[in-house]
Write a protein that holds these residues in place. Structure first.
Motif, PDB file in Angstrom:
ATOM      1  N   PRO A 119       0.713  -1.153  -0.187  1.00 18.08           N
ATOM      2  CA  PRO A 119       0.049   0.102  -0.100  1.00 18.08           C
ATOM      3  C   PRO A 119       0.691   1.264  -0.121  1.00 18.08           C
ATOM      4  CG  PRO A 119       0.112  -1.147   2.220  1.00 18.08           C
ATOM      5  CD  PRO A 119       0.732  -2.059   1.272  1.00 18.08           C
ATOM      6  N   ILE A 120       1.965   1.211   0.465  1.00 19.62           N
ATOM      7  CA  ILE A 120       2.966   2.361   0.521  1.00 19.62           C
ATOM      8  C   ILE A 120       3.737   2.678  -0.884  1.00 19.62           C
ATOM      9  CG2 ILE A 120       4.711   3.470   1.657  1.00 19.62           C
ATOM     10  CD1 ILE A 120       2.088   3.530   3.299  1.00 19.62           C
ATOM     11  N   GLU A 132       0.757  -1.277   7.519  1.00 19.03           N
ATOM     12  CA  GLU A 132      -0.076  -0.603   6.452  1.00 19.03           C
ATOM     13  C   GLU A 132      -0.985  -1.704   5.750  1.00 19.03           C
ATOM     14  OE1 GLU A 132       3.093   0.231   6.938  1.00 19.03           O
ATOM     15  OE2 GLU A 132       3.477   2.509   7.083  1.00 19.03           O
ATOM     16  N   ARG A 135      -3.925  -2.953   7.717  1.00 20.06           N
ATOM     17  CA  ARG A 135      -5.203  -1.998   7.805  1.00 20.06           C
ATOM     18  C   ARG A 135      -5.727  -2.196   6.082  1.00 20.06           C
ATOM     19  NH1 ARG A 135      -4.860   4.273   9.104  1.00 20.06           N
ATOM     20  NH2 ARG A 135      -7.030   3.749   9.187  1.00 20.06           N
ATOM     21  N   ASN A 136      -4.896  -2.001   5.119  1.00 22.74           N
ATOM     22  CA  ASN A 136      -5.561  -2.036   4.027  1.00 22.74           C
ATOM     23  C   ASN A 136      -6.349  -3.306   3.682  1.00 22.74           C
ATOM     24  OD1 ASN A 136      -5.722  -2.774   0.969  1.00 22.74           O
ATOM     25  ND2 ASN A 136      -4.444  -0.838   0.516  1.00 22.74           N
ATOM     26  N   HIS A 139      -9.997  -3.860   4.739  1.00 17.51           N
ATOM     27  CA  HIS A 139     -11.148  -3.122   3.858  1.00 17.51           C
ATOM     28  C   HIS A 139     -11.155  -3.808   2.565  1.00 17.51           C
ATOM     29  CE1 HIS A 139     -11.694   0.736   6.250  1.00 17.51           C
ATOM     30  NE2 HIS A 139     -10.213   0.483   6.465  1.00 17.51           N
ATOM     31  N   GLU A 143     -14.682  -5.055   2.098  1.00 20.47           N
ATOM     32  CA  GLU A 143     -15.566  -4.056   1.249  1.00 20.47           C
ATOM     33  C   GLU A 143     -15.136  -4.286  -0.192  1.00 20.47           C
ATOM     34  OE1 GLU A 143     -14.002  -0.403   2.517  1.00 20.47           O
ATOM     35  OE2 GLU A 143     -14.603  -0.720   4.510  1.00 20.47           O
TER      36      GLU A 143
ATOM     37  N   ASP B 115      -4.357   7.347  -4.806  1.00 27.37           N
ATOM     38  CA  ASP B 115      -4.078   6.340  -3.814  1.00 27.37           C
ATOM     39  C   ASP B 115      -2.990   7.176  -2.928  1.00 27.37           C
ATOM     40  OD1 ASP B 115      -5.706   4.432  -4.791  1.00 27.37           O
ATOM     41  OD2 ASP B 115      -4.354   3.085  -5.436  1.00 27.37           O
ATOM     42  N   PRO B 119      -4.068   5.572   0.653  1.00 26.98           N
ATOM     43  CA  PRO B 119      -3.358   4.231   0.477  1.00 26.98           C
ATOM     44  C   PRO B 119      -4.042   3.139   1.210  1.00 26.98           C
ATOM     45  CG  PRO B 119      -2.230   5.731   2.114  1.00 26.98           C
ATOM     46  CD  PRO B 119      -3.376   6.692   1.461  1.00 26.98           C
ATOM     47  N   ILE B 120      -5.009   3.388   2.316  1.00 24.45           N
ATOM     48  CA  ILE B 120      -5.181   2.459   2.907  1.00 24.45           C
ATOM     49  C   ILE B 120      -6.815   1.852   2.733  1.00 24.45           C
ATOM     50  CG2 ILE B 120      -6.384   1.514   5.223  1.00 24.45           C
ATOM     51  CD1 ILE B 120      -3.109   1.978   4.868  1.00 24.45           C
ATOM     52  N   ALA B 121      -7.733   2.808   2.252  1.00 22.08           N
ATOM     53  CA  ALA B 121      -8.852   2.631   1.736  1.00 22.08           C
ATOM     54  C   ALA B 121      -9.739   3.863   1.510  1.00 22.08           C
ATOM     55  CB  ALA B 121      -9.807   1.966   2.993  1.00 22.08           C
ATOM     56  N   SER B 123     -12.595   4.202   1.378  1.00 23.76           N
ATOM     57  CA  SER B 123     -13.965   4.504   2.263  1.00 23.76           C
ATOM     58  C   SER B 123     -13.404   5.075   3.593  1.00 23.76           C
ATOM     59  CB  SER B 123     -14.586   3.049   2.548  1.00 23.76           C
ATOM     60  OG  SER B 123     -13.533   2.258   3.365  1.00 23.76           O
ATOM     61  N   LEU B 124     -12.071   5.324   3.774  1.00 25.16           N
ATOM     62  CA  LEU B 124     -11.902   6.281   4.914  1.00 25.16           C
ATOM     63  C   LEU B 124     -11.601   7.787   4.581  1.00 25.16           C
ATOM     64  CD1 LEU B 124      -9.392   3.770   6.636  1.00 25.16           C
ATOM     65  CD2 LEU B 124     -11.679   4.175   7.338  1.00 25.16           C
ATOM     66  N   ASP B 128      -7.895   9.858   8.338  1.00 26.65           N
ATOM     67  CA  ASP B 128      -7.865   8.671   8.939  1.00 26.65           C
ATOM     68  C   ASP B 128      -6.662   7.639   8.376  1.00 26.65           C
ATOM     69  OD1 ASP B 128     -10.202   8.905  10.527  1.00 26.65           O
ATOM     70  OD2 ASP B 128     -11.368   8.228   8.977  1.00 26.65           O
TER      71      ASP B 128
END
Lengths: 241, 241
Positions: A119-120, A132, A135-136, A139, A143, B115, B119-121, B123-124, B128
């Motif tokens: 994700p980074i 990270e 966390r990703n 979701h 989702e 992103d 980078p995480i979602a 939806s956030l 956050d």
């Protein structure tokens, strides 16, 4: 349905990756092709092309395809070019466009499946972005996968069958089948929880991978296994029970 | 070059977003179209289509285009469909494919530009995921933007001109010009540092946005400004001097 051209596919040799989506179409159609980077000196040829020492337009990244005097990069663009020639894009311009549209939605899902563990930055190791990624991944599991696969389930409901477009197999069907396999490799628990909600997607995948035109390839050494260098990677900590 | 069809473009009304890439092509070609979601009751119509209450294949997400009895989603698929009809995809199948390929590479850059702040979602909120965004942004600024824009600079060197494909403007030129504008909005310091290395990309952008067919649109209220809800967002902490 293969035409007379002997295709050259250029892709990293150690992973299925995005090259596999092109390979599935070529193999299913029985089209003659060379998987260049898996041949002797093939990596050198691929890298020379990436440095701009070959055909134009120079490719940004693998996969790219050489078809006679045409070179095309970008997975979905390659398939949009090949699909009609291989008989894997439905009938007529509207079905070609629908097949291509689905391929691009699959590509979005594939990109997110990669970004789960990166994700980074792609240039960093997974170990350098584990918090990270965790966390990703939550979701992505809760989702994004349900949204994408639920969408394709709706499309198949609309179609009342096991094909995303028209009444026959397209490259989008092959791509969705492969993507489901990749997600199941990467996140088996998450996909198992979703299985009951995607019976049509599972039926599509089963039908696609049982095709007499494709099954021999899938059982051959040409089919590279998913692994921890590719897009779909299995990190147990990203896929809790 | 516009044909007889009156197009319907469906996209979120408050941001340029991915819809803008389609809008630029339609506007440059002078093609008649309705920007549906910016009309009274348009959002309701768009949301009904997204719920599957309209044409098939149902779209996954905006933007999507209705062209007569065809509906196409995915920005690059829409442009691949429209481009040849609007005279914005070069001449012949190979140039159409090259234009499309470049659009997909631009789409990859655009996805990464989004992103950076998510980078995480998606939806956030940005708030956050600020520490993760800061890490991502450094790699995006230092590695990814130079790689993408450096690639297009090389393509323009190969072309010895200000067009990515052939000798005339294509939708890929318009898309690259818009993307450079978006990046400059989001990360003005990073792009200023890069400017000296991308003279051809800048010349392309200048030429594209000065087109007599496009400049009136760009000066009109139909052209939505970049803002903090879109793909390209300016967070000063992500763009240090």
């Amino acid at each position: 349905m293969a035409d007379e051209i002997h295709y050259e596919l250029y892709y990293w040799p150690g992973i299925p990756g995005r090259g596999e989506y092109v390979r599935l179409a070529l193999e299913d159609a029985g089209a003659p092709y060379t998987d260049v980077a898996r041949e002797p000196n093939g990596m050198k040829r691929m890298q020379a092309m990436l440095r701009g020492e070959g055909a134009r337009p120079r490719p940004f990244a693998p996969p790219f395809l050489v078809a006679g005097d045409v070179v095309i990069a970008q997975t979905a663009a390659i398939l949009a070019w090949l699909g009609p020639k291989l008989g894997l894009a439905g009938a007529g311009a509207a079905e070609h466009a629908a097949t291509h549209q689905h391929q691009l939605t699959i590509a979005d899902l594939v990109a997110e499946a990669h970004d789960v563990h990166h994700p980074i930055a792609s240039s960093l190791y997974y170990d350098d972005q584990k918090p990270e990624a965790a966390r990703n991944a939550k979701h992505f599991r809760d989702e994004r996968i349900p949204k994408f696969l639920g969408y394709f389930e709706h499309v198949l409901e609309d179609q009342a069958g096991v094909h995303l477009v028209g009444a026959k197999t397209t490259y989008a069907d092959l791509s969705l089948a492969h993507t489901l396999a990749g997600l199941r490799f990467a996140l088996p628990n998450a996909i198992a929880r979703l299985d009951a909600k995607i019976p049509r997607v599972r039926a599509l995948a089963q039908e696609a991978f049982a095709r007499p035109t494709l099954a021999p390839y899938l059982a051959s050494p040409r089919r590279l296994p998913f692994n921890q260098q590719g897009i779909f990677r299995h990190y147990p900590e990203l896929d809790p029970p």
